[in-house]
Structures are given as C-alpha cells and as structure tokens.
Design a protein around this motif. Structure first.
Motif, PDB file in Angstrom:
ATOM      1  N   LYS A 148      41.767  49.834  40.171  1.00 53.62           N
ATOM      2  CA  LYS A 148      40.445  49.422  40.374  1.00 53.62           C
ATOM      3  C   LYS A 148      40.642  47.867  40.512  1.00 53.62           C
ATOM      4  O   LYS A 148      41.355  47.173  39.887  1.00 53.62           O
ATOM      5  CB  LYS A 148      39.389  49.601  39.355  1.00 53.62           C
ATOM      6  CG  LYS A 148      39.255  51.162  39.190  1.00 53.62           C
ATOM      7  CD  LYS A 148      38.415  51.441  38.017  1.00 53.62           C
ATOM      8  CE  LYS A 148      38.027  52.960  37.745  1.00 53.62           C
ATOM      9  NZ  LYS A 148      37.085  53.309  36.656  1.00 53.62           N
ATOM     10  N   ARG A 149      39.726  47.023  41.304  1.00 56.45           N
ATOM     11  CA  ARG A 149      39.413  45.928  41.303  1.00 56.45           C
ATOM     12  C   ARG A 149      38.973  45.380  40.009  1.00 56.45           C
ATOM     13  O   ARG A 149      38.373  46.358  39.165  1.00 56.45           O
ATOM     14  CB  ARG A 149      38.552  45.691  42.520  1.00 56.45           C
ATOM     15  CG  ARG A 149      38.854  45.811  43.949  1.00 56.45           C
ATOM     16  CD  ARG A 149      37.944  45.282  44.996  1.00 56.45           C
ATOM     17  NE  ARG A 149      37.728  43.955  45.008  1.00 56.45           N
ATOM     18  CZ  ARG A 149      38.501  43.257  45.425  1.00 56.45           C
ATOM     19  NH1 ARG A 149      39.557  43.480  46.205  1.00 56.45           N
ATOM     20  NH2 ARG A 149      38.231  41.838  45.312  1.00 56.45           N
ATOM     21  N   ALA A 150      39.336  44.370  39.473  1.00 59.29           N
ATOM     22  CA  ALA A 150      38.747  43.641  38.436  1.00 59.29           C
ATOM     23  C   ALA A 150      37.244  43.734  38.373  1.00 59.29           C
ATOM     24  O   ALA A 150      36.818  43.966  37.329  1.00 59.29           O
ATOM     25  CB  ALA A 150      39.336  42.183  38.271  1.00 59.29           C
ATOM     26  N   GLU A 151      36.398  43.772  39.205  1.00 58.34           N
ATOM     27  CA  GLU A 151      35.003  43.655  39.270  1.00 58.34           C
ATOM     28  C   GLU A 151      34.582  45.033  39.140  1.00 58.34           C
ATOM     29  O   GLU A 151      33.247  45.232  38.542  1.00 58.34           O
ATOM     30  CB  GLU A 151      34.454  43.234  40.619  1.00 58.34           C
ATOM     31  CG  GLU A 151      34.583  41.647  41.145  1.00 58.34           C
ATOM     32  CD  GLU A 151      36.093  41.647  41.557  1.00 58.34           C
ATOM     33  OE1 GLU A 151      36.776  42.500  42.331  1.00 58.34           O
ATOM     34  OE2 GLU A 151      36.760  40.407  41.731  1.00 58.34           O
ATOM     35  N   ALA A 152      35.214  45.983  39.159  1.00 60.42           N
ATOM     36  CA  ALA A 152      35.034  47.413  38.814  1.00 60.42           C
ATOM     37  C   ALA A 152      34.839  47.880  37.304  1.00 60.42           C
ATOM     38  O   ALA A 152      34.106  48.906  37.006  1.00 60.42           O
ATOM     39  CB  ALA A 152      35.947  48.437  39.713  1.00 60.42           C
ATOM     40  N   GLU A 177      33.846  47.034  33.325  1.00 61.18           N
ATOM     41  CA  GLU A 177      32.765  46.679  32.690  1.00 61.18           C
ATOM     42  C   GLU A 177      33.337  45.227  31.898  1.00 61.18           C
ATOM     43  O   GLU A 177      34.528  44.995  31.752  1.00 61.18           O
ATOM     44  CB  GLU A 177      32.303  47.429  31.294  1.00 61.18           C
ATOM     45  CG  GLU A 177      31.867  48.520  31.930  1.00 61.18           C
ATOM     46  CD  GLU A 177      30.509  48.427  32.532  1.00 61.18           C
ATOM     47  OE1 GLU A 177      29.603  47.568  32.169  1.00 61.18           O
ATOM     48  OE2 GLU A 177      30.274  49.258  33.714  1.00 61.18           O
ATOM     49  N   ASN A 178      32.471  44.355  31.561  1.00 59.51           N
ATOM     50  CA  ASN A 178      32.694  43.004  31.063  1.00 59.51           C
ATOM     51  C   ASN A 178      33.741  43.302  29.716  1.00 59.51           C
ATOM     52  O   ASN A 178      34.559  42.357  29.288  1.00 59.51           O
ATOM     53  CB  ASN A 178      31.727  42.008  30.727  1.00 59.51           C
ATOM     54  CG  ASN A 178      31.090  41.538  31.997  1.00 59.51           C
ATOM     55  OD1 ASN A 178      31.807  41.567  32.980  1.00 59.51           O
ATOM     56  ND2 ASN A 178      29.681  41.331  32.141  1.00 59.51           N
TER      57      ASN A 178
END
Length: 53
Positions: A44-48, A50-51
């Motif tokens: 997954k992309r880092a943006e996918a 959760e924080n």
C-alpha cells in the motif's frame, strides 16, 4: 561468499560493494532483489495507512 540484501531500487551494492568483491574474487548472493514485495502491487501507499499505524 558474501550475502546482502540487494533490492532493485537501491544501487549501493552494485556501485560500491561489487567492485571490491570482484577484486578479491569473492562471490555475491543477493536476497530480496524484488524489494520485499514492492513490485508485486500488494504494498500500500503510505497515504493508505492510518496515522497511528
């Protein structure tokens, strides 16, 4: 014999380590050449994420 991680996206081994190994006649065995699944499309992309992940 020398073994090291050698992913396609990281060229440090090819530019710095391999010439020295060749000079001394030492074999090289790469592992994880495909970046631990990075090229499989399953990462997954880092943006996918959760924080707090």
């Amino acid at each position: 014999m020398f073994q090291s991680e050698s992913p396609l996206g990281e060229r440090m081994v090819a530019t710095k380590v391999l010439p020295t190994l060749r000079e001394f006649g030492i074999g090289f065995v790469p592992y994880c050449p495909l970046g631990r699944g990075l090229l499989t499309g399953r990462v997954k992309r880092a943006e996918a994420f959760e924080n707090d992940d």
